[in-house]
Motif scaffolding. Structure first.
Motif, PDB file in Angstrom:
ATOM      1  N   ALA A  12       0.850  -1.195   0.000  1.00  0.00           N
ATOM      2  CA  ALA A  12       0.000   0.000   0.000  1.00  0.00           C
ATOM      3  C   ALA A  12       0.883   1.242   0.000  1.00  0.00           C
ATOM      4  O   ALA A  12       1.985   1.240   0.548  1.00  0.00           O
ATOM      5  N   SER A  13       0.386   2.303  -0.609  1.00  0.00           N
ATOM      6  CA  SER A  13       1.133   3.556  -0.562  1.00  0.00           C
ATOM      7  C   SER A  13       1.078   4.108   0.855  1.00  0.00           C
ATOM      8  O   SER A  13       0.181   3.768   1.637  1.00  0.00           O
ATOM      9  N   LEU A  48       6.318   0.251  11.015  1.00  0.00           N
ATOM     10  CA  LEU A  48       6.188  -0.022   9.583  1.00  0.00           C
ATOM     11  C   LEU A  48       7.408   0.533   8.857  1.00  0.00           C
ATOM     12  O   LEU A  48       7.881   1.624   9.170  1.00  0.00           O
ATOM     13  N   MET A  49       7.907  -0.233   7.902  1.00  0.00           N
ATOM     14  CA  MET A  49       9.011   0.229   7.074  1.00  0.00           C
ATOM     15  C   MET A  49       8.441   0.661   5.730  1.00  0.00           C
ATOM     16  O   MET A  49       7.694  -0.089   5.092  1.00  0.00           O
ATOM     17  N   VAL A  50       8.783   1.869   5.322  1.00  0.00           N
ATOM     18  CA  VAL A  50       8.288   2.445   4.072  1.00  0.00           C
ATOM     19  C   VAL A  50       9.474   2.618   3.129  1.00  0.00           C
ATOM     20  O   VAL A  50      10.466   3.257   3.478  1.00  0.00           O
ATOM     21  N   VAL A  71       6.047   3.262  -0.275  1.00  0.00           N
ATOM     22  CA  VAL A  71       5.220   2.052  -0.192  1.00  0.00           C
ATOM     23  C   VAL A  71       5.517   1.323   1.123  1.00  0.00           C
ATOM     24  O   VAL A  71       6.678   1.172   1.509  1.00  0.00           O
ATOM     25  N   VAL A  72       4.478   0.833   1.802  1.00  0.00           N
ATOM     26  CA  VAL A  72       4.672   0.049   3.022  1.00  0.00           C
ATOM     27  C   VAL A  72       5.232  -1.307   2.610  1.00  0.00           C
ATOM     28  O   VAL A  72       4.569  -2.104   1.946  1.00  0.00           O
ATOM     29  N   ALA A  73       6.490  -1.540   2.984  1.00  0.00           N
ATOM     30  CA  ALA A  73       7.196  -2.745   2.553  1.00  0.00           C
ATOM     31  C   ALA A  73       7.190  -3.852   3.599  1.00  0.00           C
ATOM     32  O   ALA A  73       7.223  -5.026   3.254  1.00  0.00           O
ATOM     33  N   ARG A  74       7.143  -3.447   4.899  1.00  0.00           N
ATOM     34  CA  ARG A  74       7.183  -4.489   5.926  1.00  0.00           C
ATOM     35  C   ARG A  74       6.772  -3.926   7.273  1.00  0.00           C
ATOM     36  O   ARG A  74       6.680  -2.716   7.461  1.00  0.00           O
ATOM     37  N   VAL A  75       6.547  -4.836   8.213  1.00  0.00           N
ATOM     38  CA  VAL A  75       6.279  -4.501   9.604  1.00  0.00           C
ATOM     39  C   VAL A  75       7.314  -5.201  10.457  1.00  0.00           C
ATOM     40  O   VAL A  75       7.749  -6.320  10.135  1.00  0.00           O
ATOM     41  N   ASP A  76       7.743  -4.538  11.519  1.00  0.00           N
ATOM     42  CA  ASP A  76       8.629  -5.136  12.514  1.00  0.00           C
ATOM     43  C   ASP A  76       7.896  -5.129  13.849  1.00  0.00           C
ATOM     44  O   ASP A  76       7.302  -4.114  14.222  1.00  0.00           O
TER      45      ASP A  76
END
Length: 172
Positions: free
Chosen positions: A44-45, A78-80, A84-89
Motif C-alpha cells: 500500500a502507498s 512499519l518500514m516504508v 510504499v509500506v514494505a514491511r512490519v517489525d
C-alpha cells in the motif's frame, strides 16, 4: 422512533457493506500475516496506509524510513520504501500472527505452525548463541514472515514484501 435512531438504522448497514467500520483502527487487535499488518496491506502507498489508520504519516516518498503510526500497538513499526509500506517489525508481545504467534512464543510453536514451509538459518550476529531466523515465504515468493528466535523463544518478527522483509538491518 427518534430521528437519529432511524437514520443510524438505515446508514449503518450501508457503511458496513462499503467496508467502513464504526470503530477506530486501534480498537481491534492487530494481526499480522504474509499480506498485511492490521488494516495496512504490504504494498500500500504511504497515503493509503495513513488513511486506513486515520493517522498522519511522514513525508517519505523516496528512500527508506521507519514509521510508528500513532494508533499502532506498542512495539510495531512499519518500514516504508519509496512511498510504499514494505514491511512490519514487531519487537514486543501483544501483536499476534494469524497463527497466534507473538514475541515470547516458543520457537517450537513456530516450527509446529509452519512445518515444512519453514526454513531455518543462523542469525547474522548471534549465531554462536544459538539464535536463528525462521522464515516462511508465500507460494509466489513475493511475501514473507521472518521470526528471530533464540534457542527457546521468538525475540522479534517481521513480515512483508521481499526483499525488504529479508533485510537484517531494516532499511538498507
Amino acid at each position: 422512533m427518534p430521528r437519529y435512531s432511524r437514520w443510524a438504522a438505515l446508514i449503518t448497514p450501508v457503511l458496513l457493506l462499503m467496508g467502513c467500520r464504526p470503530s477506530s483502527p486501534s480498537s481491534a487487535p492487530w494481526r499480522v500475516d504474509l499480506n498485511a499488518a492490521g488494516p495496512v496491506s504490504f504494498g500500500a502507498s504511504l497515503r493509503e496506509a495513513a488513511i486506513a489508520l486515520r493517522d498522519s504519516s511522514s513525508d517519505t516518498t523516496s528512500g527508506c524510513s521507519l514509521w510508528r503510526p500513532t494508533h499502532a500497538p506498542p512495539g510495531l513499526t512499519l518500514m516504508v520504501e519509496k512511498g510504499v509500506v514494505a514491511r512490519v517489525d514487531v519487537d514486543s508481545p501483544g501483536v499476534r500472527t494469524l497463527h497466534d504467534l507473538q514475541v515470547g512464543s516458543a520457537a517450537s510453536a513456530v516450527r509446529e505452525a509452519f512445518g515444512a514451509e519453514l526454513s531455518a538459518e543462523p542469525h547474522k550476529y548471534l549465531w554462536d548463541a544459538g539464535w536463528q531466523y525462521l522464515t516462511v515465504r508465500s507460494s509466489d515468493a513475493i511475501h514473507g514472515l521472518v521470526f528471530e528466535v533464540d534457542s527457546h523463544v521468538v525475540r522479534s518478527y517481521r513480515a512483508g514484501l521481499w526483499p525488504a522483509v529479508g533485510y537484517v538491518e531494516r532499511c538498507s
